[in-house]
Enzyme design. Structure first.
Site, PDB file in Angstrom:
ATOM      1  N   GLY A  21       0.713  -1.563  -0.338  1.00 29.81           N
ATOM      2  CA  GLY A  21       0.014  -0.126   0.228  1.00 29.81           C
ATOM      3  C   GLY A  21       0.560   1.267   0.051  1.00 29.81           C
ATOM      4  N   GLY A  25       0.674   9.794  -0.589  1.00 19.98           N
ATOM      5  CA  GLY A  25       0.812  10.793   1.018  1.00 19.98           C
ATOM      6  C   GLY A  25       0.202   9.885   1.860  1.00 19.98           C
ATOM      7  N   GLY A  28       2.638   4.264   3.560  1.00 20.89           N
ATOM      8  CA  GLY A  28       2.843   3.329   2.662  1.00 20.89           C
ATOM      9  C   GLY A  28       4.584   4.202   1.893  1.00 20.89           C
ATOM     10  N   SER A 150      -4.622   0.192  14.079  1.00 28.62           N
ATOM     11  CA  SER A 150      -5.434   1.133  14.295  1.00 28.62           C
ATOM     12  C   SER A 150      -6.182   0.995  15.836  1.00 28.62           C
ATOM     13  CB  SER A 150      -6.687   1.279  13.862  1.00 28.62           C
ATOM     14  OG  SER A 150      -7.622   2.118  14.048  1.00 28.62           O
ATOM     15  N   TYR A 177     -14.614  -2.440  10.204  1.00 31.43           N
ATOM     16  CA  TYR A 177     -13.157  -2.122  10.614  1.00 31.43           C
ATOM     17  C   TYR A 177     -12.688  -2.257  11.210  1.00 31.43           C
ATOM     18  CZ  TYR A 177      -9.314   0.693   9.700  1.00 31.43           C
ATOM     19  OH  TYR A 177      -8.223   2.291   9.509  1.00 31.43           O
TER      20      TYR A 177
HETATM   21  N1  LIG Z   1      -4.785   7.008   8.908  1.00 36.21           N
HETATM   22  C1  LIG Z   1      -5.019   7.121   9.348  1.00 36.21           C
HETATM   23  O1  LIG Z   1      -5.845   7.559   9.939  1.00 36.21           O
HETATM   24  C2  LIG Z   1      -5.026   5.363   9.951  1.00 36.21           C
HETATM   25  C3  LIG Z   1      -5.531   5.743  11.141  1.00 36.21           C
HETATM   26  C4  LIG Z   1      -5.568   4.071  11.473  1.00 36.21           C
HETATM   27  C5  LIG Z   1      -4.929   2.906  10.956  1.00 36.21           C
HETATM   28  N2  LIG Z   1      -4.354   3.181   9.696  1.00 36.21           N
HETATM   29  C6  LIG Z   1      -3.915   1.810   9.158  1.00 36.21           C
HETATM   30  O2  LIG Z   1      -2.756   2.276   7.932  1.00 36.21           O
HETATM   31  C7  LIG Z   1      -2.693   1.928   6.718  1.00 36.21           C
HETATM   32  C8  LIG Z   1      -2.228   3.048   5.589  1.00 36.21           C
HETATM   33  O3  LIG Z   1      -3.646   3.429   5.712  1.00 36.21           O
HETATM   34  P1  LIG Z   1      -3.181   5.580   4.887  1.00 36.21           P
HETATM   35  O4  LIG Z   1      -3.846   6.265   6.248  1.00 36.21           O
HETATM   36  O5  LIG Z   1      -2.161   4.999   4.333  1.00 36.21           O
HETATM   37  O6  LIG Z   1      -4.543   4.535   3.729  1.00 36.21           O
HETATM   38  P2  LIG Z   1      -3.867   4.899   2.123  1.00 36.21           P
HETATM   39  O7  LIG Z   1      -3.329   6.373   2.092  1.00 36.21           O
HETATM   40  O8  LIG Z   1      -5.478   5.248   1.298  1.00 36.21           O
HETATM   41  O9  LIG Z   1      -3.254   4.030   1.841  1.00 36.21           O
HETATM   42  C9  LIG Z   1      -4.183   2.540   1.694  1.00 36.21           C
HETATM   43  C10 LIG Z   1      -3.142   1.999   1.237  1.00 36.21           C
HETATM   44  O10 LIG Z   1      -3.625   0.560   0.789  1.00 36.21           O
HETATM   45  C11 LIG Z   1      -3.503   0.451  -0.330  1.00 36.21           C
HETATM   46  N3  LIG Z   1      -5.225  -0.723  -0.953  1.00 36.21           N
HETATM   47  C12 LIG Z   1      -6.627  -0.897  -0.768  1.00 36.21           C
HETATM   48  N4  LIG Z   1      -6.547  -2.165  -1.109  1.00 36.21           N
HETATM   49  C13 LIG Z   1      -5.733  -2.425  -1.278  1.00 36.21           C
HETATM   50  C14 LIG Z   1      -6.123  -3.602  -1.444  1.00 36.21           C
HETATM   51  N5  LIG Z   1      -7.439  -4.630  -1.827  1.00 36.21           N
HETATM   52  N6  LIG Z   1      -4.678  -4.814  -2.495  1.00 36.21           N
HETATM   53  C15 LIG Z   1      -3.487  -4.251  -2.187  1.00 36.21           C
HETATM   54  N7  LIG Z   1      -3.307  -2.401  -1.677  1.00 36.21           N
HETATM   55  C16 LIG Z   1      -4.769  -2.183  -1.584  1.00 36.21           C
HETATM   56  C17 LIG Z   1      -4.385   1.219  -0.801  1.00 36.21           C
HETATM   57  O11 LIG Z   1      -3.936   1.504  -2.510  1.00 36.21           O
HETATM   58  P3  LIG Z   1      -4.604   2.551  -3.753  1.00 36.21           P
HETATM   59  O12 LIG Z   1      -4.292   3.813  -3.701  1.00 36.21           O
HETATM   60  O13 LIG Z   1      -4.553   1.977  -4.877  1.00 36.21           O
HETATM   61  O14 LIG Z   1      -6.386   2.384  -3.080  1.00 36.21           O
HETATM   62  C18 LIG Z   1      -2.948   2.140  -0.455  1.00 36.21           C
HETATM   63  O15 LIG Z   1      -2.396   2.536  -0.935  1.00 36.21           O
HETATM   64  C19 LIG Z   1      -4.569   1.005   6.583  1.00 36.21           C
HETATM   65  O16 LIG Z   1      -4.289  -0.545   7.379  1.00 36.21           O
HETATM   66  C20 LIG Z   1      -4.885   1.254   7.721  1.00 36.21           C
HETATM   67  O17 LIG Z   1      -6.138   0.729   8.282  1.00 36.21           O
HETATM   68  C21 LIG Z   1      -4.785   4.342   9.205  1.00 36.21           C
END
Ligand SMILES: NC(=O)c1ccc[n+]([C@@H]2O[C@H](COP(=O)([O-])OP(=O)(O)OC[C@H]3O[C@@H](n4cnc5c(N)ncnc54)[C@H](OP(=O)(O)O)[C@@H]3O)[C@@H](O)[C@H]2O)c1
Length: 308
Positions: A21, A25, A28, A150, A177
């Site tokens: 992922g 921005g 990851g 999370s 979730y």
């Molecule tokens: N941001 C927060 O405040 C927060 C809080 C708690 C936990 N988290 C956790 O942090 C992690 C990263 O999220 P993020 O906040 O950085 O959000 P994000 O920017 O939306 O990143 C999520 C990543 O997962 C990818 N993804 C989604 N579905 C997928 C699939 N089927 N196969 C492969 N990749 C897939 C997305 O790819 P696409 O761009 O192609 O969709 C994106 O690269 C997640 O596990 C989330 O639950 C985030």
């Protein structure tokens, strides 16, 4: 370890890290960027090749000579996970796998494997990927699996221990979730326990970013991160959260600091929403070892892979 600082990240030369992922921005991207800055070879595993290339270009613009490779991986498809793992089999030892990718708050839908989308993407795909990459993590002789959970794990209500191919009762997207993020902690605890029992040189740890300004909310609600209302939601999240860069710190600490297996790392600030990372606690439900064991067995059956 609340004084952990990204500047203290140790040299990563000679180490290979897989980050799922890595969209620009998101957490990851920033996890991959900092590891590349310290000399790691980083394999960026994402479902959209154009987006992965965008991140590769952005990291190369900041880190001249960064060793980056793109890998196609759709975690919502068990066959895609198997194909991706086969493609990565020739890279040799893997020092760290960061199970970062995830979706949040999606409408009810089932994958081609018959699994609910959030559980498929956030738990079953990572479970299968971890198992398939385990031989290479063992080869590292000091492997780590970092899974991004999370604070939402506390909203799970109950453990996801039913038949994953059956829907019983109403679908509550936020509760599901939360259950996927609880599953991340169960995977970490049970994997680490099994690794110890098998005397394998790999640790499993979990991290959470607090609340970080990424595209997660907009992607989950609208299936995109820009355009109309998605842009507004994205901007709103960014205005009230810590940066995605800071959100990656707990993952980076879990990936590199000298911590015992099954540690959980999160921000050390108010209510763990932001700040420098440190080890944190987890809910009583998340500490239920019997649930972790049962979910592991369900996952082995579902992904058709038994490990370690
Ligand atoms: N941001 C927060 O405040 C927060 C809080 C708690 C936990 N988290 C956790 O942090 C992690 C990263 O999220 P993020 O906040 O950085 O959000 P994000 O920017 O939306 O990143 C999520 C990543 O997962 C990818 N993804 C989604 N579905 C997928 C699939 N089927 N196969 C492969 N990749 C897939 C997305 O790819 P696409 O761009 O192609 O969709 C994106 O690269 C997640 O596990 C989330 O639950 C985030």
């Amino acid at each position: 370890m609340s004084d952990w600082n990204v500047a203290d990240l140790p040299d990563q030369s000679g180490r290979t890290v897989v980050v799922t992922g890595p969209t620009l921005g998101g957490l990851g991207h920033h996890t991959a960027l900092e590891l590349a800055r310290r000399g790691a070879r980083v394999i960026l595993a994402g479902r959209n090749p154009a987006k992965v290339e965008e991140t590769v270009a952005a990291i190369r613009a900041e880190v001249a000579g960064a060793q980056l490779e793109a890998l196609h991986l759709d975690l919502a498809s068990l066959s895609s996970v198997r194909t991706a793992a086969a493609a990565v089999a020739q890279v040799g030892p893997i020092d760290v796998l960061v199970n970062n990718a995830g979706v949040m708050g999606t409408k009810y839908s089932r994958t081609a494997d018959g699994l609910e989308l959030q559980m498929a993407t956030n738990h079953f795909g990572p479970f299968l990927l971890t198992g398939l990459l385990l031989p290479q993590l063992v080869q590292s002789a000091d492997g780590r699996v970092v899974t991004v959970s999370s604070l939402f794990h506390t909203f799970a209500g109950k453990a996801p221990l039913g038949d994953p191919r059956e829907q019983t009762g109403r679908y509550h997207t936020w509760r599901v979730y939360g259950q996927t993020k609880l599953a991340n902690l169960y995977l970490t605890a049970e994997l680490d326990r099994r690794l110890r029992a098998a005397d394998l040189p790999v640790r499993a740890l979990a991290a959470h970013p607090g609340f970080a300004g990424t595209h997660l909310a907009a992607n989950g609600q609208y299936g995109r991160s820009s355009g109309g209302i998605a842009t507004i939601l994205d901007a709103g999240v960014k205005a009230v959260s810590q940066s995605a860069e800071a959100g990656a710190w707990p993952s980076l600490m879990a990936a590199t600091a000298d911590l015992p297996g099954n540690s959980f790392v999160g921000p050390g600030g108010f209510r763990q929403l932001s700040g420098r990372p440190r080890t944190v606690g987890r809910s009583k439900l998340a500490r239920n070892a019997e649930n972790a064991r049962r979910l592991w067995e369900i996952s082995e059956e579902t992904a058709d892979l038994r490990y370690p």
